[in-house]
Design a protein around this motif. Sequence first.
Motif, PDB file in Angstrom:
ATOM      1  N   VAL A  32     106.934 -12.280-112.324  1.00  0.00           N
ATOM      2  CA  VAL A  32     108.194 -11.619-111.988  1.00  0.00           C
ATOM      3  C   VAL A  32     107.948 -10.444-111.045  1.00  0.00           C
ATOM      4  O   VAL A  32     108.683 -10.238-110.069  1.00  0.00           O
ATOM      5  N   SER A  33     106.908  -9.674-111.328  1.00  0.00           N
ATOM      6  CA  SER A  33     106.568  -8.551-110.449  1.00  0.00           C
ATOM      7  C   SER A  33     106.217  -9.036-109.048  1.00  0.00           C
ATOM      8  O   SER A  33     106.616  -8.438-108.046  1.00  0.00           O
ATOM      9  N   HIS A  39     104.332 -10.249-100.807  1.00  0.00           N
ATOM     10  CA  HIS A  39     103.047  -9.908-100.183  1.00  0.00           C
ATOM     11  C   HIS A  39     103.119  -8.591 -99.414  1.00  0.00           C
ATOM     12  O   HIS A  39     102.167  -7.813 -99.399  1.00  0.00           O
ATOM     13  N   ALA A  40     104.247  -8.345 -98.795  1.00  0.00           N
ATOM     14  CA  ALA A  40     104.371  -7.162 -97.927  1.00  0.00           C
ATOM     15  C   ALA A  40     104.400  -5.863 -98.712  1.00  0.00           C
ATOM     16  O   ALA A  40     103.992  -4.813 -98.205  1.00  0.00           O
ATOM     17  N   HIS A  41     104.888  -5.883 -99.935  1.00  0.00           N
ATOM     18  CA  HIS A  41     104.990  -4.660-100.758  1.00  0.00           C
ATOM     19  C   HIS A  41     104.214  -4.847-102.059  1.00  0.00           C
ATOM     20  O   HIS A  41     104.734  -4.574-103.144  1.00  0.00           O
ATOM     21  N   ASP A  44     103.990  -1.594-104.225  1.00  0.00           N
ATOM     22  CA  ASP A  44     105.116  -0.661-104.118  1.00  0.00           C
ATOM     23  C   ASP A  44     105.709  -0.432-105.509  1.00  0.00           C
ATOM     24  O   ASP A  44     106.572  -1.178-105.970  1.00  0.00           O
ATOM     25  N   VAL A  45     105.255   0.634-106.160  1.00  0.00           N
ATOM     26  CA  VAL A  45     105.683   0.922-107.524  1.00  0.00           C
ATOM     27  C   VAL A  45     107.162   1.292-107.561  1.00  0.00           C
ATOM     28  O   VAL A  45     107.891   0.925-108.493  1.00  0.00           O
ATOM     29  N   SER A  50     112.678   0.294-109.348  1.00  0.00           N
ATOM     30  CA  SER A  50     114.104   0.110-109.033  1.00  0.00           C
ATOM     31  C   SER A  50     114.605  -1.225-109.574  1.00  0.00           C
ATOM     32  O   SER A  50     115.707  -1.319-110.131  1.00  0.00           O
ATOM     33  N   ALA A  51     113.805  -2.272-109.415  1.00  0.00           N
ATOM     34  CA  ALA A  51     114.193  -3.587-109.936  1.00  0.00           C
ATOM     35  C   ALA A  51     114.287  -3.559-111.460  1.00  0.00           C
ATOM     36  O   ALA A  51     115.189  -4.181-112.049  1.00  0.00           O
ATOM     37  N   ALA A  52     113.378  -2.833-112.113  1.00  0.00           N
ATOM     38  CA  ALA A  52     113.412  -2.733-113.569  1.00  0.00           C
ATOM     39  C   ALA A  52     114.650  -1.979-114.036  1.00  0.00           C
ATOM     40  O   ALA A  52     115.272  -2.340-115.045  1.00  0.00           O
ATOM     41  N   GLU A  53     115.046  -0.938-113.314  1.00  0.00           N
ATOM     42  CA  GLU A  53     116.250  -0.180-113.671  1.00  0.00           C
ATOM     43  C   GLU A  53     117.499  -1.034-113.521  1.00  0.00           C
ATOM     44  O   GLU A  53     118.406  -0.972-114.361  1.00  0.00           O
TER      45      GLU A  53
END
Length: 265
Positions: A32-33, A39-41, A44-45, A50-53
Amino acid sequence: MVSFLTEAGKRVAARWFTQILLPGLLLAVIAVSGWVLGHAHAFDVDRLASAAERGAGRKPVRLAVEVAVVVVGAGVAGTLARGLGTGVRRFWLRERALLAPRLRRARAVEAAKKRGTEPVAAYLPARPTWLSDRLRLVEVRVRAQYWFSAALAWPRIWLLTSEEFHAPVRNARARFDDACALAGWAVLYLVVGVLWWPAVVVAVVAFVVAWRRARVSLEEFATLVEAAIDVRWRDLAEALGIAVQGESPTPAEGALIDDRLRKGS
């Protein structure tokens, strides 16, 4: 009887949880991560946070369904990894290949020359992998010493040995199977690498560790099998009603044991 079944059920459940569900959940999280980052990010934490929020803000019912899907997917992934591990084991232990193991044979010959010994042709690498050759050596060496088949003698030797001996053999075999399963997980991580390239690194490391563990555990297993035959071959002969007078069977006596094990076929 009920307590035995209860205890067995607990062990199966614990094994399923630790060897299938937990590694499957880890793979699901990484997949999922990887889907979110790409690949490009790759690292990027902030993008991942942001996706988790956004996911946490969904309706409870939808979130519960998604969690259930992830858990089921993790179980399926774990089962698939064990199945892939079985395929890896068969590949590692295969007996034939298009190309002979010339490089390993050359290394073995060179090592024998350095020791000042003449290499035994039957002991030189003859199968595609080191693992397959290690099992073959048990058969070759037992036949050279005792004149009967190790593959046929081993099940009977097993019946003649105690549980004290069975435990380390089972442990060695279990560690080998776990190493093959780890290789199966490596294959799944390689697939995830299509979405997120760091998963490829994880796959390579997991496969190297799996190969190393497989070599160590199979070496122990093969050594124990050969050792059991060394110390119990006379008990086997006596159980078959064959009297051996010398310190080791003669070719005729070994052939008689072999014939009895093969049921005269």
